[in-house]
Each structure stands twice: as structure tokens, then as C-alpha cells.
Design a protein around this motif. Structure first.
Motif, PDB file in Angstrom:
ATOM      1  N   ASP A 294       0.848  -1.184   0.000  1.00 63.62           N
ATOM      2  CA  ASP A 294       0.000   0.000   0.000  1.00 63.62           C
ATOM      3  C   ASP A 294       0.888   1.240   0.000  1.00 63.62           C
ATOM      4  O   ASP A 294       1.506   1.578   1.005  1.00 63.62           O
ATOM      5  N   ILE A 295       0.941   1.917  -1.125  1.00 62.73           N
ATOM      6  CA  ILE A 295       1.843   3.068  -1.250  1.00 62.73           C
ATOM      7  C   ILE A 295       1.299   4.299  -0.538  1.00 62.73           C
ATOM      8  O   ILE A 295       2.008   5.298  -0.402  1.00 62.73           O
ATOM      9  N   ASP A 296       0.044   4.227  -0.090  1.00 56.40           N
ATOM     10  CA  ASP A 296      -0.539   5.366   0.618  1.00 56.40           C
ATOM     11  C   ASP A 296      -0.625   5.122   2.116  1.00 56.40           C
ATOM     12  O   ASP A 296      -1.304   5.848   2.834  1.00 56.40           O
ATOM     13  N   ALA A 297       0.049   4.076   2.612  1.00 55.71           N
ATOM     14  CA  ALA A 297       0.023   3.784   4.045  1.00 55.71           C
ATOM     15  C   ALA A 297       0.601   4.964   4.820  1.00 55.71           C
ATOM     16  O   ALA A 297       1.594   5.564   4.396  1.00 55.71           O
ATOM     17  N   PRO A 298       0.005   5.317   5.965  1.00 58.87           N
ATOM     18  CA  PRO A 298       0.449   6.528   6.680  1.00 58.87           C
ATOM     19  C   PRO A 298       1.841   6.420   7.272  1.00 58.87           C
ATOM     20  O   PRO A 298       2.409   7.436   7.677  1.00 58.87           O
ATOM     21  N   TRP A 299       2.401   5.203   7.354  1.00 56.32           N
ATOM     22  CA  TRP A 299       3.762   5.075   7.889  1.00 56.32           C
ATOM     23  C   TRP A 299       4.826   5.202   6.792  1.00 56.32           C
ATOM     24  O   TRP A 299       6.005   5.072   7.058  1.00 56.32           O
ATOM     25  N   ARG A 300       4.407   5.427   5.538  1.00 51.34           N
ATOM     26  CA  ARG A 300       5.372   5.715   4.471  1.00 51.34           C
ATOM     27  C   ARG A 300       5.700   7.200   4.485  1.00 51.34           C
ATOM     28  O   ARG A 300       4.844   8.041   4.788  1.00 51.34           O
ATOM     29  N   ALA A 301       6.945   7.520   4.151  1.00 51.74           N
ATOM     30  CA  ALA A 301       7.436   8.892   4.332  1.00 51.74           C
ATOM     31  C   ALA A 301       6.666   9.919   3.506  1.00 51.74           C
ATOM     32  O   ALA A 301       6.415  11.029   3.964  1.00 51.74           O
ATOM     33  N   LYS A 302       6.262   9.541   2.285  1.00 51.21           N
ATOM     34  CA  LYS A 302       5.584  10.498   1.404  1.00 51.21           C
ATOM     35  C   LYS A 302       4.336   9.867   0.797  1.00 51.21           C
ATOM     36  O   LYS A 302       4.320   8.669   0.518  1.00 51.21           O
ATOM     37  N   PRO A 303       3.305  10.656   0.584  1.00 53.09           N
ATOM     38  CA  PRO A 303       2.127  10.130  -0.118  1.00 53.09           C
ATOM     39  C   PRO A 303       2.469   9.864  -1.578  1.00 53.09           C
ATOM     40  O   PRO A 303       3.383  10.489  -2.138  1.00 53.09           O
ATOM     41  N   PRO A 304       1.778   8.925  -2.230  1.00 54.64           N
ATOM     42  CA  PRO A 304       2.105   8.591  -3.624  1.00 54.64           C
ATOM     43  C   PRO A 304       1.634   9.657  -4.598  1.00 54.64           C
ATOM     44  O   PRO A 304       0.708  10.427  -4.317  1.00 54.64           O
ATOM     45  N   THR A 305       2.289   9.698  -5.748  1.00 59.42           N
ATOM     46  CA  THR A 305       1.825  10.567  -6.824  1.00 59.42           C
ATOM     47  C   THR A 305       0.657   9.879  -7.530  1.00 59.42           C
ATOM     48  O   THR A 305       0.408   8.685  -7.358  1.00 59.42           O
ATOM     49  N   GLU A 306      -0.036  10.628  -8.370  1.00 59.27           N
ATOM     50  CA  GLU A 306      -1.162  10.049  -9.102  1.00 59.27           C
ATOM     51  C   GLU A 306      -0.692   8.961 -10.057  1.00 59.27           C
ATOM     52  O   GLU A 306      -1.373   7.943 -10.254  1.00 59.27           O
ATOM     53  N   LEU A 310      -1.900   4.970 -10.242  1.00 60.60           N
ATOM     54  CA  LEU A 310      -2.405   4.329 -11.464  1.00 60.60           C
ATOM     55  C   LEU A 310      -1.620   3.066 -11.782  1.00 60.60           C
ATOM     56  O   LEU A 310      -2.193   2.031 -12.160  1.00 60.60           O
ATOM     57  N   VAL A 311      -0.293   3.129 -11.628  1.00 62.08           N
ATOM     58  CA  VAL A 311       0.549   1.965 -11.918  1.00 62.08           C
ATOM     59  C   VAL A 311       0.222   0.829 -10.948  1.00 62.08           C
ATOM     60  O   VAL A 311       0.093  -0.334 -11.354  1.00 62.08           O
ATOM     61  N   ARG A 312       0.074   1.148  -9.672  1.00 58.55           N
ATOM     62  CA  ARG A 312      -0.221   0.098  -8.685  1.00 58.55           C
ATOM     63  C   ARG A 312      -1.589  -0.531  -8.958  1.00 58.55           C
ATOM     64  O   ARG A 312      -1.756  -1.748  -8.861  1.00 58.55           O
ATOM     65  N   THR A 313      -2.560   0.278  -9.310  1.00 60.70           N
ATOM     66  CA  THR A 313      -3.892  -0.252  -9.621  1.00 60.70           C
ATOM     67  C   THR A 313      -3.832  -1.216 -10.802  1.00 60.70           C
ATOM     68  O   THR A 313      -4.435  -2.296 -10.780  1.00 60.70           O
ATOM     69  N   ALA A 314      -3.067  -0.837 -11.831  1.00 59.81           N
ATOM     70  CA  ALA A 314      -2.958  -1.700 -13.013  1.00 59.81           C
ATOM     71  C   ALA A 314      -2.255  -3.012 -12.668  1.00 59.81           C
ATOM     72  O   ALA A 314      -2.692  -4.098 -13.089  1.00 59.81           O
ATOM     73  N   LEU A 315      -1.190  -2.935 -11.889  1.00 60.15           N
ATOM     74  CA  LEU A 315      -0.467  -4.156 -11.514  1.00 60.15           C
ATOM     75  C   LEU A 315      -1.300  -5.043 -10.595  1.00 60.15           C
ATOM     76  O   LEU A 315      -1.219  -6.275 -10.670  1.00 60.15           O
ATOM     77  N   THR A 316      -2.095  -4.424  -9.735  1.00 65.59           N
ATOM     78  CA  THR A 316      -2.955  -5.201  -8.838  1.00 65.59           C
ATOM     79  C   THR A 316      -3.938  -6.048  -9.630  1.00 65.59           C
ATOM     80  O   THR A 316      -4.222  -7.197  -9.280  1.00 65.59           O
ATOM     81  N   ARG A 317      -4.461  -5.495 -10.706  1.00 66.29           N
ATOM     82  CA  ARG A 317      -5.415  -6.256 -11.530  1.00 66.29           C
ATOM     83  C   ARG A 317      -4.763  -7.481 -12.173  1.00 66.29           C
ATOM     84  O   ARG A 317      -5.424  -8.489 -12.411  1.00 66.29           O
ATOM     85  N   VAL A 318      -3.458  -7.401 -12.403  1.00 61.92           N
ATOM     86  CA  VAL A 318      -2.742  -8.539 -12.995  1.00 61.92           C
ATOM     87  C   VAL A 318      -2.722  -9.720 -12.032  1.00 61.92           C
ATOM     88  O   VAL A 318      -2.676 -10.883 -12.455  1.00 61.92           O
ATOM     89  N   THR A 319      -2.772  -9.448 -10.736  1.00 64.92           N
ATOM     90  CA  THR A 319      -2.684 -10.529  -9.751  1.00 64.92           C
ATOM     91  C   THR A 319      -3.986 -11.302  -9.585  1.00 64.92           C
ATOM     92  O   THR A 319      -3.984 -12.387  -9.005  1.00 64.92           O
ATOM     93  N   VAL A 320      -5.083 -10.769 -10.092  1.00 67.76           N
ATOM     94  CA  VAL A 320      -6.394 -11.385  -9.861  1.00 67.76           C
ATOM     95  C   VAL A 320      -6.458 -12.842 -10.335  1.00 67.76           C
ATOM     96  O   VAL A 320      -6.941 -13.717  -9.609  1.00 67.76           O
ATOM     97  N   PRO A 321      -5.977 -13.171 -11.542  1.00 64.54           N
ATOM     98  CA  PRO A 321      -6.039 -14.582 -11.970  1.00 64.54           C
ATOM     99  C   PRO A 321      -5.256 -15.523 -11.059  1.00 64.54           C
ATOM    100  O   PRO A 321      -5.691 -16.651 -10.819  1.00 64.54           O
TER     101      PRO A 321
END
Length: 354
Positions: A294-306, A310-321
Motif C-alpha cells: 500500500d503506497i498510501d500507508a500513513p507510515w510511508r514517508a511520502k504520499p504517492p503521486t497520481e 495508477l501503476v499500482r492499480t494496473a499491476l494489482t489487476r494482474v494478480t487477480v487470476p
């Protein structure tokens, strides 16, 4: 007491402020003996980071070579438990949290409630670690004339009462002397579903259950089985290790002996029905969460860029199968696994003797 604000920016600042002080302070000194039998022949069974939420820290699970008890060593302090449980139950779900929801399904709750049908209809039932009260809500379909109460460390128990899932809500631990005394001898049934492994002292929890049961009342316990073959095959990817939340993993023989010594009569044990078909799915989900945290977890130093979102969302969908295949295998092989040492959970029903 650790307190984290609700706003995203404030939560990040508060987490980072806590982490700046280091995570070593969240651990007790390492034990050289087994907390269950006192033996000093220990071996390290597991060393792992937090694979579910990826909070900083490393956690060790040791095993006693004499009695087989597995335990977090060094154990988290009360402050450490509070820190690593922040936000844990409040809807911040990742891969593993969605998989672990399988152990709280209505089908499983209904099956556990039916296990008590062989005994007289209970008048009163206390569910320990009840959370949102989903078990009592389902169990009432099987036991319509039973009054269900709940106890939990979080305000979820009060929300469960407001939702009508339980009649009385008790905020705190059953081991709190004041609460245990107030509830002494009130219940025909006490249930603990995947609760003991989270507690600092499982023996103390069992003694508290004994105190609030009426003579002839029943204790219903379900816990992960450390003898499950998946624990060896999958290593740190076995979801039932549950670090850093799980403090103890107790072999069946140890728990049976403890219940007998307390004055319980063990009525039945079962590995088959309590088995949860999620070992392979859990391993894949933990691996996916490790690769795509989770790149937006509050214990990470910086919030993610847009773009990062988008990249994480796309890669997450690849894991579904991959998750779908693992889930299909878990369910297809469940009839075999539940009858062998691959069963990951056991159930005990014990009666308090008069």
C-alpha cells in the motif's frame, strides 16, 4: 497510550513521529524459556517482517522443542500491540485482510453454532473477541432463544450492540478483574474464535472463561493449529503465523491438558469442520502484498503521486487470476486437507464440571 488522528496528513505525521523513536521499544526482552512449559530448549521457527500491512519491524516466532508451543519472541509490549493494531480493524483492507475474512463467513459461523446443538439450548452466550458481532448475529439463527453478549477490546463491540447483533457489550478484556467478577457464573456458553492466539496470556483467558461459565456450561474454542503442514511448507507465507498480531500458537495437546487441569471435561475436538480453505490463497495474497504494498500507508514517508497510484492499480489487476487459481485449489482440496495434517484450525468443546 498511542493515539493517531483521523485526517490523512495528520495520521502520517503522527505515525512517522512514533517510528522516529524506533521500533525496538515496542518489544519486551527476549525470553530464554517457553512461556507454556518453562523449558529452555527453543528454536527459531520464523523470522519475518509485517507481510500484511508492511509496518516497520521484524518479528520472530520461536518454538519449544519440549512441548511444541510456538510464540512471538521477543513479544510485543502493550504499547507495541496498540501501535501495530492501529487502524487494523477499521476498514483499511489489503490483500490479506480480504482473504482472512473467510474465517468469519456466515457459513462458518453457522457451522460453529450448530456444533452446540447436541447440548441443551443455552440461555446465555458470551462471545469473546466478538468484534462487530457477526458470529452472534448468525448464531441466533441456530439458537433463537439464546441471549448473546459480546466482549472486545475495541469500540466495535458497542457498534455491534447498537446494530442489535448482541444484547450486552463489554468493552475490554475478559481477564479484567472487574469485568470477570461482574460476569461471574452468568453464561451457559463462552466462545473464543481465533482469539487466544492474540492474547498475551492464553491461560489467563481460559481461567476467566471458567469463572464466567455456570457449572455444566460449555467453552467453545477455535484456534490455528501450529502442527499444520502448511506452516512448514509455506514458511513465513503461511497466513496463520499472522505476525505481528499472533502472540501464541498452541498445539492441541497443550490446550487439552490445560483445560483438564482447570477442571474442564473435554467433550469433543475437531480438525475437519473448522479447517479454513485459504492457505494457498493467503500465501499468494501475502506475496502480492509484498510486491505491491500500500503506497498510501500513513507510515510511508511520502504520499504517492497520481502516476504511482495508477501503476499500482494496473499491476494489482494482474494478480487477480493468480488469486483466483489459488482460491480454486484451496476449495477443491479442502475435503482432503481437512482430513489430514494440512488442516489449519482445530475446535475444542469443553464442559465446566460442577
Amino acid at each position: 497510550m498511542i493515539s493517531i488522528p483521523h485526517t490523512s496528513a495528520s495520521r502520517r505525521a503522527a505515525y512517522l513521529s512514533e517510528l522516529a523513536l524506533g521500533t525496538e521499544r515496542f518489544h519486551e526482552p527476549r525470553r530464554e524459556d517457553c512461556p507454556w512449559c518453562g523449558a529452555q530448549r527453543l528454536r527459531t521457527r520464523l523470522r519475518t517482517p509485517d507481510l500484511r500491512r508492511h509496518q516497520p519491524g521484524t518479528f520472530v516466532v520461536d518454538e519449544c522443542l519440549d512441548c511444541g508451543h510456538a510464540f512471538q519472541n521477543p513479544r510485543l509490549t502493550a504499547e507495541g500491540l496498540a501501535f501495530y493494531h492501529l487502524d487494523f480493524h477499521e476498514g483499511h483492507e489489503g490483500f490479506a485482510e480480504r482473504i482472512l475474512a473467510a474465517r468469519g463467513s456466515r457459513r462458518r459461523h453457522r457451522a460453529a453454532a450448530r456444533a452446540m446443538l447436541r447440548f441443551p439450548e443455552p440461555e446465555s452466550w458470551l462471545d469473546v473477541g466478538t468484534g462487530h458481532g457477526h458470529f452472534p448475529e448468525t448464531a441466533r439463527e441456530v439458537h433463537p432463544y439464546t441471549a448473546f453478549d459480546g466482549v472486545d477490546l475495541t469500540v466495535r463491540v458497542e457498534k455491534a450492540r447498537e446494530a442489535g447483533r448482541i444484547e450486552e457489550a463489554h468493552l475490554g478484556r475478559l481477564t479484567d478483574p472487574e469485568l470477570a467478577e461482574r460476569l461471574r457464573g452468568r453464561y451457559d456458553v463462552v466462545s473464543m474464535f481465533h482469539h487466544l492466539e492474540h492474547t498475551p496470556d492464553p491461560r489467563e483467558e481460559l481461567r476467566a472463561a471458567l469463572a464466567v461459565l455456570r457449572p455444566g456450561g460449555h467453552l467453545l474454542v477455535e484456534v490455528p493449529d501450529p502442527a499444520c503442514v502448511f506452516g512448514t511448507l509455506l514458511g513465513k507465507w503461511w497466513v496463520s503465523y499472522g505476525q505481528p498480531q499472533h502472540l501464541h500458537l498452541m498445539p492441541l495437546a497443550n490446550l487439552l491438558a490445560e483445560l483438564t487441569s482447570l477442571g474442564f471435561e473435554v467433550v469433543s475436538t475437531d480438525h475437519r469442520e473448522p479447517h479454513i480453505p485459504y492457505d494457498l490463497t493467503g500465501a499468494v495474497s501475502l506475496l502480492c502484498a509484498r510486491l505491491l504494498p500500500d503506497i498510501d500507508a500513513p507510515w510511508r514517508a511520502k504520499p504517492p503521486t497520481e502516476l504511482q497510484r495508477l501503476v499500482r492499480t494496473a499491476l494489482t489487476r494482474v494478480t487477480v487470476p493468480f488469486l483466483a487459481v489459488a482460491a480454486a485449489l484451496d476449495h477443491a482440496l479442502a475435503p482432503l486437507f481437512s482430513r489430514t495434517r494440512f488442516s489449519n484450525t482445530y475446535r475444542i468443546i469443553a464442559r465446566r464440571t460442577a
